[in-house]
Motif scaffolding. Structure first.
Motif, mmCIF file in Angstrom:
data_model
loop_
_atom_site.group_PDB
_atom_site.id
_atom_site.type_symbol
_atom_site.label_atom_id
_atom_site.label_comp_id
_atom_site.label_asym_id
_atom_site.label_seq_id
_atom_site.Cartn_x
_atom_site.Cartn_y
_atom_site.Cartn_z
ATOM 1 N N SER A 133 0.837 -1.200 0.000
ATOM 2 C CA SER A 133 0.000 0.000 0.000
ATOM 3 C C SER A 133 0.872 1.251 0.000
ATOM 4 O O SER A 133 1.933 1.278 0.619
ATOM 5 C CB SER A 133 -0.936 0.002 1.211
ATOM 6 O OG SER A 133 -0.193 0.022 2.421
ATOM 7 N N PRO A 144 -2.763 -2.219 -5.070
ATOM 8 C CA PRO A 144 -3.280 -3.054 -6.163
ATOM 9 C C PRO A 144 -4.485 -3.851 -5.701
ATOM 10 O O PRO A 144 -4.394 -4.625 -4.749
ATOM 11 C CB PRO A 144 -2.092 -3.959 -6.508
ATOM 12 C CG PRO A 144 -0.886 -3.199 -6.048
ATOM 13 C CD PRO A 144 -1.324 -2.442 -4.827
ATOM 14 N N SER A 145 -5.624 -3.651 -6.364
ATOM 15 C CA SER A 145 -6.877 -4.231 -5.878
ATOM 16 C C SER A 145 -6.893 -5.751 -5.902
ATOM 17 O O SER A 145 -7.682 -6.379 -5.185
ATOM 18 C CB SER A 145 -8.051 -3.695 -6.712
ATOM 19 O OG SER A 145 -7.868 -3.991 -8.087
ATOM 20 N N VAL A 147 -4.418 -7.737 -4.996
ATOM 21 C CA VAL A 147 -3.550 -8.347 -3.983
ATOM 22 C C VAL A 147 -4.329 -8.938 -2.804
ATOM 23 O O VAL A 147 -4.128 -10.115 -2.466
ATOM 24 C CB VAL A 147 -2.498 -7.327 -3.481
ATOM 25 C CG1 VAL A 147 -1.739 -7.874 -2.268
ATOM 26 C CG2 VAL A 147 -1.517 -6.999 -4.602
#
Length: 218
Positions: A133, A144-145, A147
């Motif tokens: 993050s 990153p969405s 992850v």
């Protein structure tokens, strides 16, 4: 017309996927539907929980008179900035309530090994989410969405102890919340925004989606 039809289809698919995920967690259809409605309505509700203050240098101008002429002179001044930190009902409190329900349920069933594995999975997910993050000034905490759900799926398979769905949902939800938001709390006041909302994107927020996607993939 076509755009409206497309949006209806997308919403129907999205709502169906969420309901399937909730039911896979063991929620009855009526409860799952109620929680989804609460999440939608709660997307528009942010509850203030804290206020942070930061002092930042700001460039200002003052005029100086010299032989009858005015000259602008830049100078620095420390200025106080206030930020309201709030929590979104739909994007954070609803998934947290489901997590709490699941943890209480397995504790009452005496499944302490599963409870330990779930806690361990949350810790691992939070550390990984925190590592990837990044605070973005004027925006918030970016990550990153993909992850959180992928990490949650792997943890569900490794630590599921007969219930990988539960481990995936709890670690995906709390991993995103703790790792991205809570562990970066001290950096929030330097984002330069008047307000930051945890779970502020509602049902499309990373905290909400991480658990749902993880359950669907596990």
């Amino acid at each position: 017309m076509l755009l409206g039809l497309f949006l209806v289809v997308v919403f129907a698919f999205f709502s169906g996927a969420v309901l399937v995920a909730f039911q896979r967690l063991g929620l009855p259809l009526g409860v799952a539907l109620t929680m989804f409605i609460f999440a939608l309505i709660g997307s528009f509700i942010n509850i203030p929980i804290a206020e942070e203050r930061a002092y930042e240098p700001v460039i200002k101008l003052r005029e100086v008179s010299f032989f009858g002429f005015l000259y602008p002179i830049p100078y620095f001044e420390m200025e106080e900035r206030r930020m309201i930190i709030s929590i979104n009902v739909g994007g954070a409190l609803v998934p947290l309530s489901i997590v709490l329900y699941e943890l209480i349920r397995i504790a009452m069933l005496g499944q302490y090994d599963l409870l330990f594995n779930t806690t361990l999975a949350v810790l691992i997910a939070a550390l990984i989410c925190n590592a990837v993050s990044v605070p973005v000034r004027g925006v918030g905490i970016a990550m990153p969405s993909i992850v959180p759900p992928l990490v949650a799926v792997l943890l569900g398979w490794l630590l599921g102890d007969g219930n990988p769905t539960l481990v995936a949902y709890v670690s995906g939800t709390l991993g995103a919340l703790l790792g991205a938001d809570i562990m970066n709390w001290g950096k929030l006041k330097y984002l330069g925004a008047p307000m930051v909302s945890i779970g502020g994107a509602g049902t499309f927020d990373g905290v909400f989606l991480a658990g749902v996607i993880a359950v669907l993939l596990v």
